[in-house]
Design a protein around this motif. Structure first.
Motif, short mmCIF file in Angstrom:
data_model
loop_
_atom_site.label_atom_id
_atom_site.label_comp_id
_atom_site.label_asym_id
_atom_site.label_seq_id
_atom_site.Cartn_x
_atom_site.Cartn_y
_atom_site.Cartn_z
N VAL A 197 40.69 90.71 66.41
CA VAL A 197 42.29 91.04 67.09
C VAL A 197 42.67 89.80 67.45
CG1 VAL A 197 41.59 91.95 69.20
CG2 VAL A 197 43.83 92.17 68.28
N ASP A 198 41.67 89.01 68.52
CA ASP A 198 41.84 87.95 68.97
C ASP A 198 42.18 86.55 68.06
OD1 ASP A 198 42.30 89.02 71.74
OD2 ASP A 198 39.91 89.21 71.44
N THR A 199 40.99 86.64 67.04
CA THR A 199 40.95 85.56 66.11
C THR A 199 42.16 85.51 65.17
OG1 THR A 199 38.61 85.56 66.15
CG2 THR A 199 39.79 84.66 64.07
N ALA A 200 42.81 86.67 65.15
CA ALA A 200 43.86 86.96 63.92
C ALA A 200 45.19 86.17 64.85
CB ALA A 200 44.28 88.28 63.49
N PHE A 201 45.11 86.59 66.10
CA PHE A 201 46.25 85.85 66.97
C PHE A 201 46.12 84.37 66.99
CE2 PHE A 201 47.25 84.59 71.46
CZ PHE A 201 48.45 84.70 71.10
N LEU A 202 45.15 84.07 67.19
CA LEU A 202 44.88 82.68 67.46
C LEU A 202 44.98 81.71 66.41
CD1 LEU A 202 41.57 82.43 69.95
CD2 LEU A 202 43.77 81.43 70.36
N LEU A 203 44.63 82.47 65.15
CA LEU A 203 44.96 81.69 63.91
C LEU A 203 46.56 81.35 63.40
CD1 LEU A 203 42.39 83.28 61.48
CD2 LEU A 203 42.55 80.81 62.06
N THR A 204 47.44 82.20 64.30
CA THR A 204 48.84 81.97 64.17
C THR A 204 49.47 80.87 65.10
OG1 THR A 204 49.48 83.66 65.75
CG2 THR A 204 49.15 84.40 63.50
N GLN A 205 48.57 80.58 66.09
CA GLN A 205 48.85 79.71 67.19
C GLN A 205 48.44 78.27 67.18
OE1 GLN A 205 50.78 80.99 69.87
NE2 GLN A 205 51.01 82.72 68.28
N ARG A 206 47.31 78.04 66.60
CA ARG A 206 46.49 76.75 66.55
C ARG A 206 45.71 76.41 65.22
NH1 ARG A 206 43.63 77.57 72.58
NH2 ARG A 206 45.86 78.08 72.84
N PRO A 207 45.61 75.22 64.77
CA PRO A 207 44.82 75.07 63.59
C PRO A 207 43.24 75.45 63.93
CG PRO A 207 45.15 72.92 64.89
CD PRO A 207 45.89 74.02 65.58
N ALA A 208 42.39 75.88 62.91
CA ALA A 208 41.05 76.13 63.15
C ALA A 208 40.27 75.69 61.91
CB ALA A 208 40.87 77.57 63.19
N TRP A 209 38.79 75.21 62.36
CA TRP A 209 38.03 74.63 61.23
C TRP A 209 36.73 75.74 61.14
CZ3 TRP A 209 41.12 72.05 64.51
CH2 TRP A 209 41.93 71.09 63.80
N ILE A 210 36.15 75.82 60.23
CA ILE A 210 34.88 76.42 60.25
C ILE A 210 33.82 75.02 59.88
CG2 ILE A 210 34.47 77.01 57.75
CD1 ILE A 210 33.44 79.24 60.50
N ALA A 211 32.60 75.14 60.54
CA ALA A 211 31.78 74.12 60.13
C ALA A 211 30.59 74.50 59.50
CB ALA A 211 31.44 73.45 61.51
N ARG A 212 30.15 73.67 58.37
CA ARG A 212 28.95 74.34 57.56
C ARG A 212 28.01 73.15 57.52
NH1 ARG A 212 30.58 78.68 54.30
NH2 ARG A 212 32.88 78.98 54.21
N ARG A 213 26.68 73.42 57.38
CA ARG A 213 25.66 72.71 57.08
C ARG A 213 24.83 73.23 55.80
NH1 ARG A 213 23.69 72.12 61.69
NH2 ARG A 213 24.42 69.72 62.16
N ALA A 214 25.00 72.23 54.90
CA ALA A 214 24.34 72.84 53.54
C ALA A 214 24.65 74.15 52.97
CB ALA A 214 22.73 72.87 53.75
N GLY A 215 26.01 74.16 53.27
CA GLY A 215 26.67 75.48 52.80
C GLY A 215 26.62 76.72 53.78
N ALA A 216 25.81 76.59 54.91
CA ALA A 216 25.80 77.64 55.85
C ALA A 216 26.66 77.40 57.03
CB ALA A 216 24.41 77.89 56.24
#
Length: 309
Positions: free
Chosen positions: A197-216
């Motif tokens: 519920v907090d992640t969904a809210f934050l995604l509407t408020q500021r940019p976000a990235w996921i970081a991967r290493r070798a696909g994980a």
């Protein structure tokens, strides 16, 4: 409704109480900030309240909608003089708001509010991000939590930097279950619970990235919005600097005048990196209190504004 003092009634908060509750929050907090030298005056005008409400209203509205407990204190004149709100995410009950009007403090109102908003025995874990006001701290420590770490805001004008990392960063969509699930998986490892519920809210408020290493998946970062950032989390503490650099670069590219990272001081990797980047420490210092050390704050940067972990 339950009467707890001769002149004050404690009742569940209602939607119409929101702005008055926010006013109590600001009028209680600003004198403390004045004592720290953060603001010039201990007084809060109506115009200053209106100005403060604009950037904070999305957060207040989000917490209000998703509260586990939300209580207010009303005096005999019908004036809202106290507010306490907690959120429950998974098994963690977190006290997010606890403020009493300065004219009403030390009269039993705080104790009554805290008993309702942060009840003992609710959930397997409890946490608070608290100011260092001695009276409030004493009450919190009696409520089943203890000191875990200090939290400071590292501040600087963002500058471009080349991250020293093999991570690959992927910009997340501002909505959608896939983005939420990726971040929630990392948070479950670091915080012990998922906060969709907090992640969904934050995604509407500021940019976000996921970081991967070798696909994980290796971590995630929420970026700049109104000088604030976070949360930022990495499965390996050694990846925190690259995530901080990612956020700083994005802020610099967007012409941000200032940037804050709300950082637990036991995140030594982040602290050393930010100090090496000539970040300074804001005078306001908070404390993370919890019932035990389940949070992996050595690889975590808090959400700014630090209403919740």
């Amino acid at each position: 409704m339950l009467a707890d003092t001769v002149s004050t009634t404690i009742r569940p908060a209602e939607p119409a109480d929101m702005r008055a509750a926010f006013a109590v929050f600001r009028r209680s907090l600003v004198p403390y900030l004045h004592r720290l030298g953060v603001v010039d005056s201990p007084d809060v005008t109506d115009a200053q309240l209106d100005e403060a409400w604009v950037p904070r209203s999305p957060w207040i509205e989000h917490l209000w909608r998703t509260a586990a407990e939300n209580w207010v204190a009303i005096d005999d004149d019908g004036r809202l003089v106290g507010w306490a709100l907690s959120v429950q995410r998974g098994g963690v009950l977190e006290l997010a708001m606890f403020f009493v009007d300065p004219t009403t403090q030390s009269k039993g109102v705080g104790k009554a509010l805290l008993e309702r908003a942060f009840p003992m025995g609710r959930g397997p874990h409890r946490s608070i991000i608290a100011t260092r006001d001695p009276r409030a701290m004493s009450r919190y420590l009696r409520a089943g939590v203890r000191f875990i770490t200090s939290i400071v805001d590292f501040e600087a004008k963002p500058r471009m930097v080349t991250p020293d990392t093999d991570l690959v960063f992927e910009r997340l969509e501002p909505a959608g279950p896939a983005s939420i699930d990726l971040i929630a998986g990392v948070e479950a490892e670091l915080l012990g619970h998922r906060r969709e519920v907090d992640t969904a809210f934050l995604l509407t408020q500021r940019p976000a990235w996921i970081a991967r290493r070798a696909g994980a998946v290796a971590g995630f970062a929420f970026g700049y919005e109104n000088e604030l950032t976070g949360p930022i989390g990495a499965l390996d503490p050694g990846d925190i600097p690259a995530l901080l650099d990612l956020v700083e670069n994005d802020a610099a590219e967007r012409g941000a005048p200032n940037l804050y990272f709300s950082t637990p001081l036991d995140n030594h990797t982040a602290v050393e990196h930010l100090l090496a980047r000539s970040y300074t420490i804001d005078p306001f210092v908070a404390s993370l209190l919890a019932d035990s050390r389940w949070l992996k704050t050595d690889r975590w940067v808090h959400t700014g504004i630090s209403y919740i972990v």
